[in-house]
Design an enzyme around this catalytic site. Structure first.
Site: not given
Ligand code: F6P
Length: 551
Positions: A207, A268-269, A354, A385
């Site tokens: 991102k 991002g998530r 997160e 297990h």
């Molecule tokens: O470090 C956490 C974070 O910012 C997440 O929230 C995000 O999904 C990930 O790193 C990757 O970020 P990017 O897509 O900007 O590389």
């Protein structure tokens, strides 16, 4: 004011706890022959969510729903589908739901409809996937692409990697998709060692396009390609990017024509529905990616249109408030009985931890009650297990989510029957356990003497009364998976709302990133040397061993 602990209805829940805790799950089922029907909820024709083995009564559930109403959950849910400022600490709206709406929908942000841009990007993705799949897209030697390496981390990897693996049976486009996320060069190295640079395409997903792991891996991947083709002009045939940061992508050397966009209002998530999902579409075909979006959209509609008492994401979030804040159970296990959902627990970990691993409220004040739980898990039956012993007899009570699918595309009906039987058995054993009398009768039937029975019985007795939810789906299709993921996304958001936290920022991960950047200098021998004593000691040891290695 959204302060959970001062809500009269929250206090009512705490009072209910006194009476409720003395009723065992066994007793609840004995006293209510229709308990399963009352607490098993329906999503469309293909998903059932059974909460009957949670420590819930009708009164608890209706009080939780009432609490949600007084905490203005209905308008909060609506805000997730239009103009909002939900991510106020980053000054961003939150609109991942707009990534999965039909093209004719209007989702307004700052007075503009964002949907046309979303669909324009989807169209670009479709056309790119078609070029790769048809063989029209060629590498530097004129050969077609056989392997895609997706480089990204966190939200730019976990969702796409989880979905791609989950839908393995749908991967019929002749493209192998690999994921590289770790700073440890072992991951990149072990993927690349099997690939032909002439037939490999890299998707660099970030991102921000500033994430060190991703850029370090991407640079090493480019060097690997250049070592093979020897011509920087050929890079564009092998590298595409997914990002919101056009400038950084250009600086890396990827042309805007090969960049797929998404927007700041996609966290991002929560981003696998955007062009971050490109590796999914390359592996499965774009039509299936669209089915994934359609499944998530169906869950969005369910969330918006269903009364709280039947609304699955709302109920799951309220249940977690009951378990975490009233019963004091601060961990949630997730156990998919489906091998291809191997990475689902890791995906949920980022999604929930997160998002809700915070202790400051929306006005910057410390929160005095528990917030996000520890989320963890493993696929069944492997977990059984390994650590299920603790779930059954440990002193920690872990509410568990069991996720199962009735149909499988694999030709092993016996495996599937046994797999589902194991899932049902675990939920049953957790809830109802085995009494001392049952254990003694069994040992007696095995022919053991009274002394031996008395010695062994305490170890074999299982008190049960351990809560779990069973999520049963007909089949793991792109559509069902989309709905399942969206269900957990919404649960996460609703939890955050009720805890009055911003589920969409992640400031806690920043400090470690900054310190790591300084420590790279220390390890290279050009740092300030101004570190704490433990760090300094370890830096000295690393340097010593590095020197010895070279000698
Ligand atoms: O470090 C956490 C974070 O910012 C997440 O929230 C995000 O999904 C990930 O790193 C990757 O970020 P990017 O897509 O900007 O590389």
């Amino acid at each position: 004011m959204r302060t959970l602990y001062t809500q009269p209805l929250f206090m009512a829940l705490q009072q209910l706890k006194q009476g409720e805790s003395s009723i065992s799950l066994k007793q609840r089922f004995a006293e209510d022959p229709v308990r399963f029907t009352r607490f098993c909820f329906t999503f469309g024709g293909h998903m059932r969510v059974d909460l009957s083995r949670q420590h819930l009564s009708g009164e608890v559930l209706s009080t939780l729903c009432e609490l949600a109403r007084t905490m203005e959950l209905a308008p909060a849910i609506e805000s997730l589908f239009g103009e909002n400022e939900l991510n106020h600490t980053e000054g961003r709206a939150v609109l991942h739901t707009a990534l999965r709406v039909p093209p004719e929908t209007n989702v307004s942000l700052n007075g503009h409809n964002v949907v046309p841009a979303v669909h324009m990007e989807l169209t670009r993705m479709r056309s790119f996937c078609e070029q790769v799949h048809s063989g029209a897209w060629r590498g530097y030697s004129g050969q077609t692409i056989t392997d895609v390496v997706s480089i990204g981390i966190g939200g730019s990897e976990l969702g796409p990697a989880m979905v791609t693996e989950a839908l393995t049976p749908y991967q019929d486009k002749g493209i192998r998709v690999h994921f590289v996320s770790n700073m440890d060069g072992a991951q990149l190295g072990s993927v690349l060692m099997h690939l032909d640079p002439a037939r490999t395409l890299f998707v660099i997903s970030s991102k921000t396009f500033t994430t060190d792991e991703t850029l370090t891996n991407a640079r090493s991947a480019r060097s690997w390609l250049l070592a093979a083709c020897g011509d920087a002009k050929q890079v564009e045939k092998h590298f595409v990017a997914v990002s919101v940061n056009c400038l950084a992508v250009a600086e890396f050397g990827i042309d805007a024509a090969y960049m797929f966009r998404f927007w700041e209002w996609v966290g991002g998530r929560f981003s696998l529905w955007s062009s971050i999902g490109l590796p999914i579409a390359l592996a499965l075909g774009f039509d299936r990616f669209e089915q994934l979006l359609a499944g998530a959209h169906e869950m969005d509609q369910h969330l918006r249109e269903t009364p709280f008492e039947q609304n699955i994401p709302v109920l799951l979030a309220l249940l977690s408030i009951w378990n975490i804040n009233v019963l004091g159970l601060g961990s949630e296990g997730v156990f998919p009985y489906c091998h291809h959902l191997n990475r689902f627990p890791a995906f949920l970990q980022q999604l929930n931890m997160e998002s809700n691993g915070k202790s400051v409220d929306s006005r910057g004040r410390p929160i005095t009650h528990s917030t996000g739980p520890l989320v963890w898990g493993e696929v069944g039956t492997n977990g059984q297990h390994a650590f299920f012993q603790l779930l059954h007899q440990g002193s920690l009570i872990v509410p568990a989510d069991f996720i199962g699918f009735v149909r499988t595309p694999y030709p092993y009906p016996e495996h599937q029957r046994k797999l589902l039987a194991n899932m049902l058995a675990q939920a049953q054993a957790l809830a109802f356990g085995k009494t001392r009398q049952q254990v003694e009768a069994e040992l007696e039937a095995e022919g053991l003497g009274a002394e031996e029975i008395a010695r062994l019985a305490p170890y074999k007795t299982m008190n049960g009364n351990r809560p779990s939810t069973t999520i049963l789906c007909d089949e793991l299709t792109p559509k069902t998976l989309g709905a399942l993921i969206a269900m957990y996304e919404h649960k996460t958001f609703i939890q955050g709302w009720l805890w009055n936290i911003n589920s969409f920022d992640q400031w806690g991960v920043e400090l470690g990133k900054k310190l790591a950047a300084q420590l790279v200098d220390e390890l290279a021998g050009v740092g300030s040397g101004q570190q704490d004593a433990a760090t300094q000691g370890l830096v000295r040891q690393i340097t010593r061993w590095q020197v010895e290695c070279k000698a």
